[in-house]
Motif scaffolding. Structure first.
Motif, PDB file in Angstrom:
ATOM      1  N   GLU A 138       0.836  -1.206   0.000  1.00 38.22           N
ATOM      2  CA  GLU A 138       0.000   0.000   0.000  1.00 38.22           C
ATOM      3  C   GLU A 138       0.868   1.253   0.000  1.00 38.22           C
ATOM      4  O   GLU A 138       0.557   2.235  -0.700  1.00 38.22           O
ATOM      5  CB  GLU A 138      -0.945  -0.012   1.191  1.00 38.22           C
ATOM      6  CG  GLU A 138      -2.064  -1.024   1.077  1.00 38.22           C
ATOM      7  CD  GLU A 138      -2.945  -1.075   2.313  1.00 38.22           C
ATOM      8  OE1 GLU A 138      -2.863  -0.149   3.160  1.00 38.22           O
ATOM      9  OE2 GLU A 138      -3.714  -2.044   2.441  1.00 38.22           O
ATOM     10  N   ILE A 139       1.940   1.246   0.769  1.00 37.11           N
ATOM     11  CA  ILE A 139       2.847   2.397   0.814  1.00 37.11           C
ATOM     12  C   ILE A 139       3.483   2.611  -0.553  1.00 37.11           C
ATOM     13  O   ILE A 139       3.624   3.755  -1.025  1.00 37.11           O
ATOM     14  CB  ILE A 139       3.917   2.205   1.919  1.00 37.11           C
ATOM     15  CG1 ILE A 139       3.256   2.322   3.292  1.00 37.11           C
ATOM     16  CG2 ILE A 139       5.054   3.204   1.783  1.00 37.11           C
ATOM     17  CD1 ILE A 139       4.153   1.941   4.452  1.00 37.11           C
ATOM     18  N   ARG A 140       3.862   1.543  -1.233  1.00 33.30           N
ATOM     19  CA  ARG A 140       4.443   1.673  -2.583  1.00 33.30           C
ATOM     20  C   ARG A 140       3.431   2.293  -3.549  1.00 33.30           C
ATOM     21  O   ARG A 140       3.782   3.171  -4.355  1.00 33.30           O
ATOM     22  CB  ARG A 140       4.893   0.311  -3.099  1.00 33.30           C
ATOM     23  CG  ARG A 140       6.192  -0.144  -2.442  1.00 33.30           C
ATOM     24  CD  ARG A 140       6.684  -1.448  -2.946  1.00 33.30           C
ATOM     25  NE  ARG A 140       6.926  -1.402  -4.380  1.00 33.30           N
ATOM     26  CZ  ARG A 140       7.192  -2.448  -5.128  1.00 33.30           C
ATOM     27  NH1 ARG A 140       7.222  -3.637  -4.595  1.00 33.30           N
ATOM     28  NH2 ARG A 140       7.407  -2.330  -6.413  1.00 33.30           N
ATOM     29  N   VAL A 141       2.182   1.854  -3.477  1.00 30.79           N
ATOM     30  CA  VAL A 141       1.146   2.412  -4.359  1.00 30.79           C
ATOM     31  C   VAL A 141       0.971   3.899  -4.072  1.00 30.79           C
ATOM     32  O   VAL A 141       0.890   4.728  -4.994  1.00 30.79           O
ATOM     33  CB  VAL A 141      -0.183   1.638  -4.177  1.00 30.79           C
ATOM     34  CG1 VAL A 141      -1.332   2.366  -4.843  1.00 30.79           C
ATOM     35  CG2 VAL A 141      -0.057   0.223  -4.717  1.00 30.79           C
ATOM     36  N   MET A 145       1.575   7.017  -6.576  1.00 32.24           N
ATOM     37  CA  MET A 145       0.525   8.005  -6.813  1.00 32.24           C
ATOM     38  C   MET A 145       1.037   9.408  -6.504  1.00 32.24           C
ATOM     39  O   MET A 145       0.778  10.366  -7.265  1.00 32.24           O
ATOM     40  CB  MET A 145      -0.708   7.685  -5.970  1.00 32.24           C
ATOM     41  CG  MET A 145      -1.449   6.455  -6.454  1.00 32.24           C
ATOM     42  SD  MET A 145      -2.802   5.926  -5.400  1.00 32.24           S
ATOM     43  CE  MET A 145      -3.889   7.317  -5.486  1.00 32.24           C
ATOM     44  N   LEU A 146       1.775   9.560  -5.390  1.00 28.60           N
ATOM     45  CA  LEU A 146       2.335  10.870  -5.053  1.00 28.60           C
ATOM     46  C   LEU A 146       3.329  11.325  -6.121  1.00 28.60           C
ATOM     47  O   LEU A 146       3.347  12.512  -6.499  1.00 28.60           O
ATOM     48  CB  LEU A 146       3.009  10.831  -3.681  1.00 28.60           C
ATOM     49  CG  LEU A 146       2.081  10.834  -2.477  1.00 28.60           C
ATOM     50  CD1 LEU A 146       2.881  10.629  -1.194  1.00 28.60           C
ATOM     51  CD2 LEU A 146       1.298  12.125  -2.400  1.00 28.60           C
ATOM     52  N   SER A 147       4.159  10.387  -6.568  1.00 25.25           N
ATOM     53  CA  SER A 147       5.130  10.734  -7.620  1.00 25.25           C
ATOM     54  C   SER A 147       4.389  11.171  -8.884  1.00 25.25           C
ATOM     55  O   SER A 147       4.751  12.170  -9.535  1.00 25.25           O
ATOM     56  CB  SER A 147       6.030   9.545  -7.940  1.00 25.25           C
ATOM     57  OG  SER A 147       6.791   9.178  -6.827  1.00 25.25           O
ATOM     58  N   PHE A 148       3.343  10.435  -9.231  1.00 27.93           N
ATOM     59  CA  PHE A 148       2.565  10.785 -10.430  1.00 27.93           C
ATOM     60  C   PHE A 148       1.949  12.178 -10.275  1.00 27.93           C
ATOM     61  O   PHE A 148       2.008  13.011 -11.191  1.00 27.93           O
ATOM     62  CB  PHE A 148       1.479   9.724 -10.664  1.00 27.93           C
ATOM     63  CG  PHE A 148       0.544  10.060 -11.769  1.00 27.93           C
ATOM     64  CD1 PHE A 148       0.938   9.958 -13.101  1.00 27.93           C
ATOM     65  CD2 PHE A 148      -0.748  10.510 -11.484  1.00 27.93           C
ATOM     66  CE1 PHE A 148       0.061  10.292 -14.120  1.00 27.93           C
ATOM     67  CE2 PHE A 148      -1.617  10.825 -12.498  1.00 27.93           C
ATOM     68  CZ  PHE A 148      -1.222  10.721 -13.828  1.00 27.93           C
ATOM     69  N   PHE A 149       1.328  12.474  -9.115  1.00 32.96           N
ATOM     70  CA  PHE A 149       0.722  13.782  -8.908  1.00 32.96           C
ATOM     71  C   PHE A 149       1.765  14.881  -8.841  1.00 32.96           C
ATOM     72  O   PHE A 149       1.525  16.000  -9.305  1.00 32.96           O
ATOM     73  CB  PHE A 149      -0.150  13.788  -7.643  1.00 32.96           C
ATOM     74  CG  PHE A 149      -1.441  13.048  -7.813  1.00 32.96           C
ATOM     75  CD1 PHE A 149      -2.352  13.439  -8.788  1.00 32.96           C
ATOM     76  CD2 PHE A 149      -1.746  11.964  -7.000  1.00 32.96           C
ATOM     77  CE1 PHE A 149      -3.548  12.753  -8.948  1.00 32.96           C
ATOM     78  CE2 PHE A 149      -2.936  11.281  -7.166  1.00 32.96           C
ATOM     79  CZ  PHE A 149      -3.851  11.669  -8.140  1.00 32.96           C
TER      80      PHE A 149
END
Length: 162
Positions: A138-141, A145-149
């Motif tokens: 979950e932390i990796r996902v 997601m944070l990197s993408f945003f």
């Protein structure tokens, strides 16, 4: 040391025997072949523990002696004493065996409880490991997601800046 009496060998170790007293003169005095009152001694051998016998009083004399020997009491008394001793030892051994068996049963039950406790602990630990692995995924996902945003925000700022 083996002492020869008449035609039979009597095995006794005088170093293991304890001398008591010479019987007083009169009735019941046992006289050896040397015409000396015999000593009442107590056997200290494994074969005849704590059984009294009449023995030559000067057995340590280097000149020797008559090596007189006779059990105190009859041979049936000695047999009874030995049988009673053996019976007592057997009873003690049987009691020790029963005690050891009961201890073994208790240990088996205790080991079974510990084994169950260990299995439960291992199951709990496996569940915790699975939970930790799920949290890691979950932390990796969330990182992706944070990197993408973050990349999307940077692109948006660059496009709006122009």
């Amino acid at each position: 040391m083996s002492r020869r009496v008449g035609r039979r060998n009597i095995g006794r170790n005088f170093a293991d025997s304890r001398s008591t007293n010479i019987k007083s003169e009169g009735a019941g005095v046992v006289i050896c072949r040397c015409k000396v009152p015999a000593l009442v001694q107590t056997s200290g051998t494994e074969l005849n523990p704590d059984i009294q016998f009449y023995g030559f009083p000067n057995w340590m004399d280097p000149k020797g002696g008559c090596n007189f020997f006779r059990w105190v009491g009859s041979s049936s008394d000695i047999s009874k004493a030995r049988n009673n001793e053996v019976d007592g030892m057997m009873m003690k051994l049987e009691e020790s065996l029963r005690l050891a068996e009961s201890k073994a049963v208790i240990k088996k039950k205790d080991n079974k409880l510990r084994e169950e406790e260990l299995c439960n602990w291992m199951k709990i630990e496996k569940d915790r490991i699975v939970e930790a692995q799920n949290l890691y995924h979950e932390i990796r996902v969330i990182r992706y997601m944070l990197s993408f945003f973050l990349v999307l925000n940077i692109l948006l700022v660059v496009v709006l800046w122009m």
